[in-house]
Scaffold this motif. Structure first.
Motif, PDB file in Angstrom:
ATOM      1  N   GLY A 131      -0.472   3.618  12.394  1.00  0.00           N
ATOM      2  CA  GLY A 131       0.461   3.109  11.394  1.00  0.00           C
ATOM      3  C   GLY A 131       1.861   2.888  11.937  1.00  0.00           C
ATOM      4  O   GLY A 131       2.273   3.528  12.922  1.00  0.00           O
ATOM      5  N   GLY A 189       6.310   7.028   7.808  1.00  0.00           N
ATOM      6  CA  GLY A 189       5.948   8.284   8.448  1.00  0.00           C
ATOM      7  C   GLY A 189       5.876   8.123   9.959  1.00  0.00           C
ATOM      8  O   GLY A 189       6.553   8.834  10.713  1.00  0.00           O
ATOM      9  N   SER A 190       5.064   7.163  10.413  1.00  0.00           N
ATOM     10  CA  SER A 190       4.841   6.994  11.850  1.00  0.00           C
ATOM     11  C   SER A 190       6.121   6.592  12.573  1.00  0.00           C
ATOM     12  O   SER A 190       6.394   7.071  13.677  1.00  0.00           O
ATOM     13  N   PRO A 207      -2.155  -2.497  12.106  1.00  0.00           N
ATOM     14  CA  PRO A 207      -2.387  -3.933  11.928  1.00  0.00           C
ATOM     15  C   PRO A 207      -1.080  -4.693  11.689  1.00  0.00           C
ATOM     16  O   PRO A 207      -1.056  -5.908  11.709  1.00  0.00           O
ATOM     17  N   LEU A 234      11.761  -4.417  -1.020  1.00  0.00           N
ATOM     18  CA  LEU A 234      10.685  -5.409  -1.148  1.00  0.00           C
ATOM     19  C   LEU A 234      10.708  -6.138  -2.503  1.00  0.00           C
ATOM     20  O   LEU A 234      10.505  -7.359  -2.545  1.00  0.00           O
ATOM     21  N   ALA A 256      -4.003  -3.550  15.610  1.00  0.00           N
ATOM     22  CA  ALA A 256      -5.393  -3.374  15.169  1.00  0.00           C
ATOM     23  C   ALA A 256      -5.424  -2.356  14.043  1.00  0.00           C
ATOM     24  O   ALA A 256      -4.438  -1.657  13.789  1.00  0.00           O
ATOM     25  N   ALA A 267      -7.343   1.014  12.477  1.00  0.00           N
ATOM     26  CA  ALA A 267      -8.274   2.093  12.816  1.00  0.00           C
ATOM     27  C   ALA A 267      -9.348   2.049  11.745  1.00  0.00           C
ATOM     28  O   ALA A 267      -9.037   2.115  10.557  1.00  0.00           O
ATOM     29  N   GLY A 272      -0.663   5.293   5.370  1.00  0.00           N
ATOM     30  CA  GLY A 272      -0.224   4.949   4.018  1.00  0.00           C
ATOM     31  C   GLY A 272      -1.379   4.899   3.034  1.00  0.00           C
ATOM     32  O   GLY A 272      -2.403   5.575   3.215  1.00  0.00           O
ATOM     33  N   THR A 319       8.011   0.817  -8.959  1.00  0.00           N
ATOM     34  CA  THR A 319       7.687  -0.527  -8.445  1.00  0.00           C
ATOM     35  C   THR A 319       7.692  -1.543  -9.585  1.00  0.00           C
ATOM     36  O   THR A 319       8.321  -2.613  -9.487  1.00  0.00           O
ATOM     37  N   VAL A 355     -10.288   4.302   5.906  1.00  0.00           N
ATOM     38  CA  VAL A 355     -10.352   5.157   7.098  1.00  0.00           C
ATOM     39  C   VAL A 355     -10.101   6.621   6.729  1.00  0.00           C
ATOM     40  O   VAL A 355     -10.697   7.540   7.294  1.00  0.00           O
ATOM     41  N   GLY A 380       3.052  11.126   5.310  1.00  0.00           N
ATOM     42  CA  GLY A 380       3.272  10.053   4.342  1.00  0.00           C
ATOM     43  C   GLY A 380       2.255   9.999   3.221  1.00  0.00           C
ATOM     44  O   GLY A 380       1.650  11.008   2.835  1.00  0.00           O
ATOM     45  N   PRO A 388       4.532  10.683  -3.164  1.00  0.00           N
ATOM     46  CA  PRO A 388       4.334   9.702  -2.082  1.00  0.00           C
ATOM     47  C   PRO A 388       5.522   8.741  -1.978  1.00  0.00           C
ATOM     48  O   PRO A 388       5.494   7.640  -2.509  1.00  0.00           O
ATOM     49  N   ALA A 431       9.021   7.177   0.497  1.00  0.00           N
ATOM     50  CA  ALA A 431       9.503   6.883   1.844  1.00  0.00           C
ATOM     51  C   ALA A 431      10.292   8.074   2.384  1.00  0.00           C
ATOM     52  O   ALA A 431      10.196   8.417   3.562  1.00  0.00           O
ATOM     53  N   ALA A 442       7.846  10.717   3.569  1.00  0.00           N
ATOM     54  CA  ALA A 442       7.134  10.257   4.766  1.00  0.00           C
ATOM     55  C   ALA A 442       8.037  10.312   5.987  1.00  0.00           C
ATOM     56  O   ALA A 442       7.637  10.796   7.055  1.00  0.00           O
ATOM     57  N   TYR A 452      21.053   1.923   0.047  1.00  0.00           N
ATOM     58  CA  TYR A 452      19.951   1.246   0.722  1.00  0.00           C
ATOM     59  C   TYR A 452      20.413   0.435   1.928  1.00  0.00           C
ATOM     60  O   TYR A 452      19.693   0.312   2.912  1.00  0.00           O
TER      61      TYR A 452
HETATM   62  P1  FAD Z   1       3.480   2.910   4.849  1.00  0.00           P
HETATM   63  O1  FAD Z   1       4.947   2.793   4.950  1.00  0.00           O
HETATM   64  O2  FAD Z   1       2.768   2.142   3.802  1.00  0.00           O
HETATM   65  O3  FAD Z   1       2.874   2.552   6.275  1.00  0.00           O
HETATM   66  C1  FAD Z   1       1.501   2.573   6.536  1.00  0.00           C
HETATM   67  C2  FAD Z   1       1.274   1.911   7.881  1.00  0.00           C
HETATM   68  O4  FAD Z   1      -0.092   2.065   8.268  1.00  0.00           O
HETATM   69  C3  FAD Z   1       1.536   0.411   7.861  1.00  0.00           C
HETATM   70  O5  FAD Z   1       2.159   0.042   9.046  1.00  0.00           O
HETATM   71  C4  FAD Z   1       0.138  -0.180   7.784  1.00  0.00           C
HETATM   72  O6  FAD Z   1       0.065  -1.478   8.312  1.00  0.00           O
HETATM   73  C5  FAD Z   1      -0.628   0.811   8.649  1.00  0.00           C
HETATM   74  N1  FAD Z   1      -2.073   0.861   8.427  1.00  0.00           N
HETATM   75  C6  FAD Z   1      -2.760   0.593   7.289  1.00  0.00           C
HETATM   76  N2  FAD Z   1      -4.086   0.763   7.491  1.00  0.00           N
HETATM   77  C7  FAD Z   1      -4.232   1.146   8.780  1.00  0.00           C
HETATM   78  C8  FAD Z   1      -5.355   1.464   9.599  1.00  0.00           C
HETATM   79  N3  FAD Z   1      -6.587   1.429   9.113  1.00  0.00           N
HETATM   80  N4  FAD Z   1      -5.131   1.807  10.886  1.00  0.00           N
HETATM   81  C9  FAD Z   1      -3.880   1.848  11.386  1.00  0.00           C
HETATM   82  N5  FAD Z   1      -2.777   1.562  10.658  1.00  0.00           N
HETATM   83  C10 FAD Z   1      -2.954   1.230   9.380  1.00  0.00           C
HETATM   84  N6  FAD Z   1       9.971   5.216  -1.623  1.00  0.00           N
HETATM   85  C11 FAD Z   1      11.215   5.738  -1.670  1.00  0.00           C
HETATM   86  O7  FAD Z   1      11.385   6.908  -1.293  1.00  0.00           O
HETATM   87  N7  FAD Z   1      12.261   5.010  -2.135  1.00  0.00           N
HETATM   88  C12 FAD Z   1      12.132   3.728  -2.552  1.00  0.00           C
HETATM   89  O8  FAD Z   1      13.085   3.098  -2.982  1.00  0.00           O
HETATM   90  C13 FAD Z   1      10.833   3.134  -2.486  1.00  0.00           C
HETATM   91  N8  FAD Z   1      10.642   1.864  -2.889  1.00  0.00           N
HETATM   92  C14 FAD Z   1       9.398   1.308  -2.816  1.00  0.00           C
HETATM   93  C15 FAD Z   1       9.213  -0.006  -3.240  1.00  0.00           C
HETATM   94  C16 FAD Z   1       7.962  -0.584  -3.195  1.00  0.00           C
HETATM   95  C17 FAD Z   1       7.788  -1.996  -3.661  1.00  0.00           C
HETATM   96  C18 FAD Z   1       6.860   0.169  -2.713  1.00  0.00           C
HETATM   97  C19 FAD Z   1       5.491  -0.448  -2.658  1.00  0.00           C
HETATM   98  C20 FAD Z   1       7.030   1.480  -2.306  1.00  0.00           C
HETATM   99  C21 FAD Z   1       8.295   2.059  -2.359  1.00  0.00           C
HETATM  100  N9  FAD Z   1       8.501   3.385  -1.970  1.00  0.00           N
HETATM  101  C22 FAD Z   1       9.761   3.921  -2.006  1.00  0.00           C
HETATM  102  C23 FAD Z   1       7.376   4.195  -1.491  1.00  0.00           C
HETATM  103  C24 FAD Z   1       7.304   4.139   0.041  1.00  0.00           C
HETATM  104  O9  FAD Z   1       7.301   2.810   0.488  1.00  0.00           O
HETATM  105  C25 FAD Z   1       6.050   4.822   0.555  1.00  0.00           C
HETATM  106  O10 FAD Z   1       5.979   6.131   0.064  1.00  0.00           O
HETATM  107  C26 FAD Z   1       6.070   4.832   2.090  1.00  0.00           C
HETATM  108  O11 FAD Z   1       5.935   3.526   2.561  1.00  0.00           O
HETATM  109  C27 FAD Z   1       4.988   5.723   2.657  1.00  0.00           C
HETATM  110  O12 FAD Z   1       5.087   5.715   4.034  1.00  0.00           O
HETATM  111  P2  FAD Z   1       3.789   5.778   4.952  1.00  0.00           P
HETATM  112  O13 FAD Z   1       4.268   5.812   6.365  1.00  0.00           O
HETATM  113  O14 FAD Z   1       2.882   6.839   4.480  1.00  0.00           O
HETATM  114  O15 FAD Z   1       3.027   4.421   4.640  1.00  0.00           O
END
Ligand code: FAD
Ligand code: NAD
Length: 479
Positions: free
Chosen positions: A18, A22-23, A42, A52, A85, A87, A127, A189, A296, A332, A341, A343, A346, A449
């Motif tokens: 990812g 988090g990552s 990916p 967003l 890619a 996972a 995520g 959202t 996954v 995350g 859950p 940002a 994470a 922000y």
């Molecule tokens: P993500 O940031 O979603 O990252 C996941 C990563 O894993 C991505 O790069 C993805 O491409 C990758 N991935 C997916 N599947 C695979 C796989 N099979 N193998 C390898 N990699 C993979 N939180 C806040 O605290 N404040 C905010 O203002 C806020 N606003 C938001 C607004 C919107 C519209 C949304 C949708 C969310 C918002 N959030 C906010 C929540 C926040 O975005 C998430 O909690 C945060 O992104 C979680 O981080 P993460 O690293 O777990 O996942």
């Protein structure tokens, strides 16, 4: 065989899945010299999700909130490998990750490639997916709001609805359908998107296409008795009143049960407790009902007996180690550590793991050196008094390094934009809580922000987008 840098056999291989909050929190703070680091995602960029919703109307251009992972990794001390890619599965027994480069979707004609990567340590930060709860018709008919592609699609569809509603001879009924923008899910959202949409119509569409703008309507559907359940009561009330003033039709205690091509079917719980069926026609439907497990993660849960009761993600201990494993960590939205859950969570988890791994590497190095010195003492090589002092000092340092405190989340507050240049903020303040809503909070929201954007480049681009939209209006051309 290509000419890529070969991994250093003396170092452990750390695989990170990812490139999200988090990552990237981990990668930013990790000393990459200690490990052979491999990143698999990916998405070859980090996405600043809080802004967003602003991309759906063109207030902010999508590239302003993206940061290429290659740029992030370029600044690291030692080279990090990145594979674009997904996972597809993790084998905790053999300690390998299966990865799939689904090139078909990206480069026409290219074949899907599949391979395995062995790991010594694995961090899962993939995520979550969009939850649909298996409600029929959701996947086929709605837009989600999670990725850049989603925001681009929404932006295009908004203008589709507007242009079609303005078509010569369009019936009144069809205009009303096309101009009803339905948002399902009253979490942050859904609320933020509804606010952005209302601003777009008030500030731009009204001027550009006045003849249809009075037919514009936003309907926000929420199953619970109120929106923004994670905010304080006072801010929930403020948000609901503001949304109503903005003519956003909030339908509470209304649970969507089915979606068809042009309408949403929902069950409303009325004041007397009886239920009623409601049909809401829509031109655009945005589905924002929260998170679900990625395949996954679901697959891995099934392989670890200790995770048999986990439903919302990988249960982790206080050091973010996936319960039932020794060398897999999760951060995350895919991890269940007892926090929301977000940002914020994470990214703090990612930073914590970086510190932990930097420490673990130091521990290994110290232990190695102590072993070396001890054997030289046994062989009576060199000055034994000096060696003994060095060992003692190393052991002292080692005890300090090993004493890593467990992960503890520090909440900096919740912020949400609610439209018409107003925002709500729930911020911990000394020992209490500071809750505020309004235009000043909006300025706080924007500056918070802006300062949190990933890079100076992102910061400048976002600022320019805000100024550009203020001066010239949003760009309504449909690509
Ligand atoms: P993500 O940031 O979603 O990252 C996941 C990563 O894993 C991505 O790069 C993805 O491409 C990758 N991935 C997916 N599947 C695979 C796989 N099979 N193998 C390898 N990699 C993979 N939180 C806040 O605290 N404040 C905010 O203002 C806020 N606003 C938001 C607004 C919107 C519209 C949304 C949708 C969310 C918002 N959030 C906010 C929540 C926040 O975005 C998430 O909690 C945060 O992104 C979680 O981080 P993460 O690293 O777990 O996942
Ligand atoms: P959410 O889980 O916070 O909210 C989803 C809402 O949809 C819930 O209130 C739920 O009751 C409702 N719902 C579910 N099924 C429904 C149905 N069939 N019909 C009607 N309503 C239904 O989801 P989200 O808003 O996408 O947020 C996800 C996470 O990201 C949360 O942790 C949130 O805090 C975070 N986030 C934070 C911000 C911010 O801080 N500004 C912005 C966006 C997201």
């Amino acid at each position: 065989p290509n000419e890529q840098v070969q991994p250093d056999p003396t170092k452990k291989t750390l695989v990170v899945l990812g490139t999200g909050w988090g990552s990237v929190g981990l990668l930013k703070n990790l000393d990459t010299e200690n490990y052979n680091v491999i990143v698999v995602s990916p998405r070859n960029y980090f996405l600043f999700t809080p802004l967003l919703p602003s991309c759906t109307t063109g207030l902010i251009e999508h590239r302003s909130i993206m940061e290429p992972v290659r740029t992030i990794l370029r600044h690291k001390k030692a080279a990090v490998k990145y594979y674009e890619a997904e996972a597809s599965s993790v084998d905790p027994e053999r300690k390998v990750v299966k990865i799939v480069d689904n090139a078909d979707g990206k480069t026409k004609g290219a074949k899907t490639a599949e391979t395995e990567i062995p790991y010594d340590m694995l961090v899962i930060g993939v995520g979550a997916e969009n939850a649909t709860f298996g409600i029929p018709g959701v996947r086929e008919n709605s837009c989600f709001l999670k990725e850049i592609g989603d925001a681009q699609l929404i932006r295009k569809k908004i203008m589709d609805c507007v242009e079609r509603a303005s078509f010569k001879g369009q019936t009144q009924e069809e205009i009303d359908r096309l101009m009803n923008f339905v948002v399902v899910g009253g979490g942050p959202t859904g609320v933020e998107f509804a606010g952005e949409l209302r601003d777009f119509f008030e500030e731009d569409i009204k001027k550009l296409i006045p003849e249809i703008s009075h037919r514009f309507k936003v309907t926000l559907i929420e199953a619970l008795p109120n929106v923004l359940p994670s905010f304080s009561k006072q801010l929930i009330e403020y948000t609901e009143n503001t949304l109503r003033e903005e003519n956003i039709d909030i339908k509470l205690k209304t649970m969507v049960k089915r979606v068809t091509e042009g309408a949403v079917e929902a069950e409303v719980v009325k004041a007397d407790g009886t239920k009623e069926l409601l049909k809401v026609p829509y031109g655009l439907l945005v589905w924002a009902t929260g998170n679900a497990l990625r395949p996954v993660v679901r697959d891995l849960l099934g392989k670890i007996p200790a995770q048999k009761d986990s439903r919302r993600g990988l249960a982790v201990n206080e050091y973010l180690v996936v319960q039932g494993t020794r060398d897999i960590w999760a951060v995350g939205d895919c991890a269940v550590a007892g926090y929301a859950p977000t940002a914020q969570v994470a990214s703090q988890e990612g930073t914590f793991l970086a510190r932990l791994f930097n420490n673990m590497a130091k521990t290994d190095a110290h232990e190695g050196r102590i072993k070396e010195l001890s054997s030289s003492l046994n062989l009576k090589q060199g000055n034994s008094a000096e060696v003994a002092t060095e060992i003692e000092s190393l052991e002292k340092q080692l005890r300090r390094i090993k004493d890593v405190k467990p992960f503890k989340y520090s909440h900096q507050g919740s912020l949400a934009y609610i439209g018409s240049e107003k925002a709500v903020a729930d911020v911990p303040w000394f020992n209490g809580n500071f809750a505020a809503g309004g235009s000043l909070t909006f300025l706080f929201w924007r500056s918070a922000y802006l300062s949190m954007c990933f890079s100076s480049r992102n910061r400048v681009l976002v600022l320019l987008d805000w100024l550009k939209s203020k001066a010239f209006g949003r760009d309504v051309s449909r690509e």
